[in-house]
Design a protein around this motif. Structure first.
Motif, PDB file in Angstrom:
ATOM      1  N   GLY A 255       0.822  -1.210   0.000  1.00 25.20           N
ATOM      2  CA  GLY A 255       0.000   0.000   0.000  1.00 25.20           C
ATOM      3  C   GLY A 255       0.852   1.254   0.000  1.00 25.20           C
ATOM      4  N   ILE A 256       0.177   2.370  -0.262  1.00 18.30           N
ATOM      5  CA  ILE A 256       0.842   3.673  -0.345  1.00 18.30           C
ATOM      6  C   ILE A 256       0.220   4.623   0.675  1.00 18.30           C
ATOM      7  N   ILE A 257       1.070   5.439   1.289  1.00  8.80           N
ATOM      8  CA  ILE A 257       0.575   6.588   2.065  1.00  8.80           C
ATOM      9  C   ILE A 257       0.975   7.814   1.250  1.00  8.80           C
ATOM     10  N   LEU A 258      -0.006   8.586   0.822  1.00  6.54           N
ATOM     11  CA  LEU A 258       0.269   9.750  -0.016  1.00  6.54           C
ATOM     12  C   LEU A 258       0.096  11.010   0.829  1.00  6.54           C
ATOM     13  N   THR A 259       1.208  11.736   1.035  1.00  6.11           N
ATOM     14  CA  THR A 259       1.185  12.889   1.948  1.00  6.11           C
ATOM     15  C   THR A 259       1.130  14.220   1.192  1.00  6.11           C
ATOM     16  N   LYS A 260       0.899  15.272   1.953  1.00  6.38           N
ATOM     17  CA  LYS A 260       1.004  16.670   1.478  1.00  6.38           C
ATOM     18  C   LYS A 260       0.091  17.001   0.300  1.00  6.38           C
ATOM     19  N   LEU A 261      -1.062  16.346   0.257  1.00  6.30           N
ATOM     20  CA  LEU A 261      -1.982  16.616  -0.852  1.00  6.30           C
ATOM     21  C   LEU A 261      -2.631  17.985  -0.728  1.00  6.30           C
ATOM     22  N   ASP A 262      -2.521  18.574   0.471  1.00  8.33           N
ATOM     23  CA  ASP A 262      -3.187  19.870   0.672  1.00  8.33           C
ATOM     24  C   ASP A 262      -2.422  21.021   0.045  1.00  8.33           C
ATOM     25  N   GLY A 263      -1.146  20.793  -0.314  1.00  8.90           N
ATOM     26  CA  GLY A 263      -0.377  21.938  -0.802  1.00  8.90           C
ATOM     27  C   GLY A 263      -0.039  21.843  -2.268  1.00  8.90           C
TER      28      GLY A 263
END
Length: 312
Positions: A255-263
């Protein structure tokens, strides 16, 4: 929709604002600007999807699907295509059943990722979420090559109220994992979360290291369920996809954890990862707090991307 989910959905909607401006706004202008469905119309859509980091392979598949539906349903008016396009994007993101078995049984979760992607923070947030579910969690600070990684993880462990097993800087990551496995068994932990190094520029070393870590877990903790999550930084777009590809060559990613999608305006990368690699995005991060790491729901993501209200 529960209050917590509703709260996260609205954060997701605002977090995807830049990506939405990039993709959804462009698509709206195409649907209102064209009077006929022709090659130019499809080319414009293709350009917007690729510019939005949805990726070439996923974009081609989405367009093929769209063209087929337009033909089958004898659609002549571009404005009638929008819903079809959104559904095609949704379909591209389906990767079958996304299970979170590690929450249900005794498990070891390895979390890998290159420096700067928000890996240690994600491990800390995940520990907090599992603790809130009533799980006994132990953290292993096995990213011993990055200065201050251990201190940062210790801070998160304190915040989440979970125990941490650490090694000194430069210690052998596999030996830290060994100590952590012994602790997890002795203390009947539900989940052992290991923060491990991800030095992709030196793939051979990384492979060796992960192999050693996996051998120790196989030998010492054979009955534990295993999960390997890769943390990717959403702001890097296609770069993140390339990292996921390389990690996939080195180990069995679940699986993947996708971070910082807010910026970022590159949130379309979530579509590319699921479509092109077939690896499920399991968590996404849209902010700093523990609540801002949530399980990924492809339908909700697409709803937020096009700002459609969720049905449930």
């Amino acid at each position: 929709m529960s209050e917590e989910k509703k709260g996260f959905f609205s954060r997701l909607v605002s977090g995807l604002a830049k990506t939405r401006a990039n993709i959804a706004a462009g698509i709206d202008s195409i649907f209102s600007g064209y009077s006929a469905i022709d090659d130019d119309f499809y080319e414009e859509i293709e350009e917007i999807l690729i510019m939005g980091d949805i990726g070439i392979n996923a974009t081609n598949a989405i367009l093929e699907d769209l063209k087929q539906k337009v033909k089958e349903q004898h659609i002549k008016d571009p404005s009638q295509c929008k819903e079809l396009l959104i559904n095609s994007i949704r379909e591209q993101m389906r990767v079958g059943e996304v299970a979170y078995r590690f929450e249900q049984e005794k498990s070891v979760v390895l979390v890998i990722g290159v420096n700067g992607v928000g890996k240690t923070t994600s491990v800390g947030k995940l520990a907090g979420k599992l603790k809130d579910q009533g799980k006994k969690v132990i953290l292993a600070a096995a990213d011993t090559f990055r200065a201050a990684a251990g201190e940062q993880l210790t801070e998160w462990a304190n915040r989440a109220g979970v125990e941490i097993i650490g090694g000194s800087e430069g210690a052998d990551p596999a030996s830290v994992v060994y100590d952590a496995v012994c602790a997890a068994k002795a203390r009947h932990a539900d989940v052992l979360l290991c923060d491990t190094a991800g030095r992709l520029h030196n793939k051979k070393n990384l492979m060796e290291e992960l192999r050693k870590i996996n051998r120790i877990i196989d030998r010492e903790y054979p009955d534990a369920f295993r999960e390997t999550l890769v943390v990717l930084d959403g702001t890097t777009g296609q770069n993140a996809l390339e990292q996921a590809r390389q990690f996939k060559e080195v180990c069995d990613i679940t699986g993947i954890i996708l971070t910082k999608l807010d910026g970022t305006a590159k949130g379309g990368i979530a579509v590319a990862i699921q479509s092109e690699l077939g690896i499920p995005v399991k968590y996404i991060g849209v902010g700093e707090s523990i609540e801002d790491l949530q399980k990924f729901d492809a339908d909700e993501f697409v709803n937020a991307l096009f700002h459609q209200e969720s049905n449930d």
